[in-house]
Design an enzyme around this catalytic site. Structure first.
Site, PDB file in Angstrom:
ATOM      1  N   ARG A  46       0.870  -1.335  -0.055  1.00  0.00           N
ATOM      2  CA  ARG A  46      -0.036   0.150  -0.051  1.00  0.00           C
ATOM      3  C   ARG A  46       0.878   1.278  -0.010  1.00  0.00           C
ATOM      4  NH1 ARG A  46      -2.295   1.833   4.317  1.00  0.00           N
ATOM      5  NH2 ARG A  46      -2.379  -0.334   5.099  1.00  0.00           N
ATOM      6  N   TYR A  97     -14.177  19.302 -15.136  1.00  0.00           N
ATOM      7  CA  TYR A  97     -14.586  18.015 -14.949  1.00  0.00           C
ATOM      8  C   TYR A  97     -15.866  17.804 -14.133  1.00  0.00           C
ATOM      9  CZ  TYR A  97     -15.107  13.006 -14.624  1.00  0.00           C
ATOM     10  OH  TYR A  97     -15.428  11.769 -14.276  1.00  0.00           O
ATOM     11  N   ASP A 168      -5.376  20.547 -13.903  1.00  0.00           N
ATOM     12  CA  ASP A 168      -5.671  19.280 -14.475  1.00  0.00           C
ATOM     13  C   ASP A 168      -5.106  19.081 -15.776  1.00  0.00           C
ATOM     14  OD1 ASP A 168      -6.995  16.954 -15.700  1.00  0.00           O
ATOM     15  OD2 ASP A 168      -8.566  16.895 -14.337  1.00  0.00           O
ATOM     16  N   LYS A 193      -6.930   8.370 -19.558  1.00  0.00           N
ATOM     17  CA  LYS A 193      -7.251   9.003 -21.020  1.00  0.00           C
ATOM     18  C   LYS A 193      -5.991   8.930 -21.829  1.00  0.00           C
ATOM     19  CE  LYS A 193     -11.254  10.261 -19.305  1.00  0.00           C
ATOM     20  NZ  LYS A 193     -11.393   9.904 -17.989  1.00  0.00           N
TER      21      LYS A 193
HETATM   22  C1  LIG Z   1     -10.080  16.232 -17.138  1.00  0.00           C
HETATM   23  C2  LIG Z   1     -10.516  14.991 -16.250  1.00  0.00           C
HETATM   24  N1  LIG Z   1     -10.086  14.960 -14.887  1.00  0.00           N
HETATM   25  C3  LIG Z   1     -10.374  13.881 -14.199  1.00  0.00           C
HETATM   26  C4  LIG Z   1     -10.996  12.951 -14.635  1.00  0.00           C
HETATM   27  C5  LIG Z   1     -11.348  11.873 -13.673  1.00  0.00           C
HETATM   28  O1  LIG Z   1     -10.595  10.710 -14.036  1.00  0.00           O
HETATM   29  P1  LIG Z   1     -10.803   8.926 -13.885  1.00  0.00           P
HETATM   30  O2  LIG Z   1     -12.062   8.655 -14.730  1.00  0.00           O
HETATM   31  O3  LIG Z   1      -9.392   8.430 -14.336  1.00  0.00           O
HETATM   32  O4  LIG Z   1     -11.223   8.804 -12.520  1.00  0.00           O
HETATM   33  C6  LIG Z   1     -11.662  12.781 -16.029  1.00  0.00           C
HETATM   34  C7  LIG Z   1     -12.491  11.761 -16.190  1.00  0.00           C
HETATM   35  O5  LIG Z   1     -13.173  11.782 -17.513  1.00  0.00           O
HETATM   36  C8  LIG Z   1     -11.280  14.061 -16.641  1.00  0.00           C
HETATM   37  O6  LIG Z   1     -12.050  14.080 -17.918  1.00  0.00           O
END
Ligand SMILES: Cc1ncc(COP(=O)(O)O)c(C=O)c1O
Length: 352
Positions: A46, A97, A168, A193
């Site tokens: 962990r 998001y 992000d 992604k």
């Molecule tokens: C810009 C962005 N940040 C964070 C996330 C969250 O990521 P995860 O789906 O890997 O938890 C997403 C998911 O679509 C996203 O598009």
């Protein structure tokens, strides 16, 4: 030549590999273990895993900071938001998001956060919201509005206001944008992604400018337990090796598609941030957009983005999507297929 002087495209290929020693494997193997023999480091899985370390070394070097891998992008988002003191104010783009916003809103409902929503393209308004804030949460381009933030100006303003700034960087990746060099304290990724790139992994990462903050985030990961599986991390590192070529091809497809979609039947707007692999088209209403999503044959109707295959989605189908996103907006995640096939399928679905 040390890795730090190499270009990012090379670093994506070379970083996080075992030393070049006779008989050594080229790739860090997947280490499936829950514990380690006492006397070394890590002591328990962990807290660490050699497969994580290889991925973290590579992404950390690309972003120019200290990387901590998480079980998902949302686990990475949560770990950063957890750094905000109780009741602290978070300045956040209104088109961030949707689930990052939901996390803040749910926290706000219990007094955990004070949420200040801003239009990220209005730098004056963002600056005006900063006094007394603990955190400035930026996403650029935003998902799915595809707005661009003036990152150097806004991170500078956050620093002057004593707020931590995070970007992000999921839509840009460190090959197109390096927020830590633009003044951000923290970068967050949904590695699910573009980094992993094949729609077969859910994974996240935080990259910090300072080792002190990295230590706090790593401590949070160990304590809250949102750790990634070693197989997922291995797959994401394998994806990272080809990021530059996937990105180059998908981004060039995206630019060309934006050109061909402008003025196509029913398309009232094409949103193109100009460098990412994601586009959006806006149709008159939800029904018109749903018809396109139903009619495509090559494009896959699916959420998520950044895979080698092209996917599309009408974002307001989600009740949690921001009401300021048009009902007829379709987000296009452009893949690496032949541009003519992608354009023909979409234009046919649009009715031309
Ligand atoms: C810009 C962005 N940040 C964070 C996330 C969250 O990521 P995860 O789906 O890997 O938890 C997403 C998911 O679509 C996203 O598009």
């Amino acid at each position: 030549m040390s890795d730090t002087r190499r270009r990012p495209e090379t670093v994506a290929v070379t970083a996080g590999r075992p030393p070049h020693a006779p008989g050594a494997p080229l790739n860090e193997p997947v280490t499936f273990t829950s514990t380690f023999v006492q006397g070394g480091d890590p002591v328990y899985a962990r807290y660490g895993n050699p497969t994580w370390s290889a991925f973290e070394e590579a992404l950390g070097e690309l972003e120019g900071g200290d990387c901590i891998a998480f079980a998902s992008g949302m686990a990475a988002v949560s770990a950063v938001m957890a750094q905000v003191p109780h009741g602290g104010a978070v300045v956040v783009a209104r088109h961030t998001y949707q689930h990052a916003l939901l996390l803040l809103d749910e926290g706000a409902a219990t007094g955990r956060f004070e949420v200040r929503r801003v239009d990220i393209t209005d730098a004056d308004a963002v600056e005006a919201a900063l006094p007394g804030a603990a955190l400035l949460w930026l996403e650029s381009p935003t998902n799915p509005a595809l707005e661009i933030a003036d990152i150097p100006r806004l991170t500078g303003a956050a620093q002057a206001a004593g707020a931590l700034s995070i970007v992000d960087n999921t839509f840009a990746t460190p090959l197109l944008q390096r927020p830590l060099e633009l003044g951000a304290d923290v970068v967050v990724h949904s590695a699910t992604k573009l980094i992993a790139g094949h729609s077969d992994v859910v994974l996240g990462a935080v990259v910090t400018r300072t080792p002190e903050l990295a230590e706090r985030i790593r401590h949070h990961r160990g304590l809250h337990g949102a750790i990634p599986g070693p197989m997922e991390v291995f797959l994401a590192l394998r994806g990272l090796r080809t990021l530059s070529v996937r990105l180059e091809r998908a981004a060039s497809n995206a630019r060309e598609l934006a050109r061909r979609l402008a003025g196509a039947p029913g398309v009232v707007d094409v949103r193109d941030p100009g460098f990412s692999t994601v586009l959006a088209i806006v149709l008159a209403d939800a029904a018109a957009a749903d018809r396109v999503v139903e009619r495509v044959q090559l494009w896959i109707p699916a959420t998520s983005l950044g895979g080698v295959e092209s996917t599309l989605e009408r974002r307001r189908r989600w009740p949690t999507e921001a009401p300021t996103i048009p009902e007829g907006l379709i987000r296009l995640s452009v893949g690496i297929e032949h541009i003519d096939d992608l354009a023909e399928d979409l234009l046919h679905a649009l009715g031309s």
